[in-house]
Design an enzyme around this catalytic site. Structure first.
Site, PDB file in Angstrom:
ATOM      1  N   SER A 118      -3.185   2.397   7.905  1.00  0.00           N
ATOM      2  CA  SER A 118      -4.222   1.407   7.620  1.00  0.00           C
ATOM      3  C   SER A 118      -5.350   1.428   8.635  1.00  0.00           C
ATOM      4  O   SER A 118      -6.389   0.811   8.413  1.00  0.00           O
ATOM      5  CB  SER A 118      -3.608   0.002   7.588  1.00  0.00           C
ATOM      6  N   HIS A 139      -4.325   4.808   1.375  1.00  0.00           N
ATOM      7  CA  HIS A 139      -3.991   3.496   1.927  1.00  0.00           C
ATOM      8  C   HIS A 139      -3.786   2.452   0.833  1.00  0.00           C
ATOM      9  O   HIS A 139      -4.746   1.925   0.264  1.00  0.00           O
ATOM     10  CB  HIS A 139      -5.099   3.052   2.892  1.00  0.00           C
ATOM     11  N   GLU A 151      -7.393   2.864  -0.887  1.00  0.00           N
ATOM     12  CA  GLU A 151      -8.435   3.627  -0.199  1.00  0.00           C
ATOM     13  C   GLU A 151      -7.975   5.079  -0.045  1.00  0.00           C
ATOM     14  O   GLU A 151      -6.923   5.342   0.538  1.00  0.00           O
ATOM     15  CB  GLU A 151      -8.712   3.022   1.185  1.00  0.00           C
ATOM     16  N   ASN A 189     -10.015  -3.005   6.136  1.00  0.00           N
ATOM     17  CA  ASN A 189      -9.575  -3.536   7.429  1.00  0.00           C
ATOM     18  C   ASN A 189     -10.734  -3.751   8.387  1.00  0.00           C
ATOM     19  O   ASN A 189     -10.657  -4.606   9.275  1.00  0.00           O
ATOM     20  CB  ASN A 189      -8.530  -2.611   8.049  1.00  0.00           C
TER      21      ASN A 189
END
Length: 287
Positions: A118, A139, A151, A189
């Site tokens: 991540s 991800h 992702e 993130n």
């Protein structure tokens, strides 16, 4: 399309990815070094499936059918037939790089090797491969069997064929792929850090309680979950590790600085739903 998927790590994310693929009719080799973790993972998947049945989202007979697609294993050599292997182990660069070295020797040369990291550098993880063009980031978000976004993180070495195959796989399992460049935190993130960071600063400065902050952002801000409830769901240890990773990779950029509250909670073992206590308390039925 893909018939055999390998998943390394039977924790929360690994189980969620295996669940997602099995539900799409893909045979999954779910690997972990620990038999107990594998058993717990299968029980977690069964519980999630039964919850879908109780909500009328699937027929009861579908549960056993989906479970037959998941094959728990404790040997990496069982990945020999997999077209794609996704690792979902601890967020530690050295561990992931060492794992990728082993995966390359236990998979066919055409197999794609993906990391579910991540926040770590996909370039660094896949740099150990003799054929780095087969490496990519994939991800998923927690809970993986529910969250739609994935992702897909390409490096400068990732081939177009690897990208195309990865996007096709993500679409096939009913997720929404977004192609991103390999940068710390990728998209989600990176955007999410201020959401958690400012909430923790407000709590640390005693401007408001965590319940008040969550309630305001959910009821008046339109967010599906407040930052503290979301940290509990993800795992406070995981959230803290991602924040530390991004802070380090951006060379101490102040806006990504971790908060002492997170460290205190990790040190105390209050990691959120998975331990029964975090910012909130949880009973056995909510884990």
């Amino acid at each position: 399309m893909i018939k055999h998927l390998g998943v390394v790590g039977a924790g929360t994310m690994g189980a969620g990815i295996a669940h997602t693929a099995a539900r799409a009719g893909i045979d999954v080799i779910l690997y972990d070094v620990n038999d107990t973790v594998l058993r717990q993972s299968l029980e977690r998947i069964k519980a999630d499936l039964k919850q879908s049945v109780s909500k009328g989202k699937m027929a009861p007979e579908q549960v056993s059918e989906i479970i037959t697609h998941i094959h728990p294993r404790t040997s990496l050599s069982d990945f020999h037939a997999c077209e794609l292997v996704i690792e979902a182990v601890i967020e530690d660069l050295r561990v992931k790089k060492d794992l990728f070295k082993h995966l390359e020797t236990h998979t066919k040369t055409s197999a794609i090797l993906a990391t579910n990291t991540s926040s770590l550098s996909v370039t660094a993880i896949t740099s150990v491969l003799r054929k780095p063009e087969r490496g990519i980031g994939m991800h998923f978000f927690n809970p993986a069997h529910i969250m739609k976004l994935v992702e897909i993180v390409r490096t400068t070495s990732t081939s177009e064929e690897t990208v195309a195959f990865s996007r096709s796989f993500v679409n096939h399992v009913g997720k929404v792929p977004v192609l991103v460049r390999d940068t710390p935190g990728f998209i989600v993130n990176r955007v999410a850090r201020p959401y958690y960071g400012e909430a923790l600063r407000l709590l640390g400065e005693q401007v408001a309680t965590h319940e008040q902050i969550d309630r305001i952002l959910k009821e008046n801000g339109g967010f599906a979950m407040g930052p503290f409830a979301l940290m509990d769901l993800i795992g406070i240890d995981v959230n803290f590790a991602v924040t530390r990773s991004m802070y380090d990779q951006f060379f101490g950029e102040p806006r990504y600085r971790p908060h002492p509250i997170q460290k205190q909670m990790v040190d105390s073992g209050k990691l959120g739903k998975k331990t029964g206590a975090g910012f909130y308390l949880y009973n056995e039925n909510t884990k």
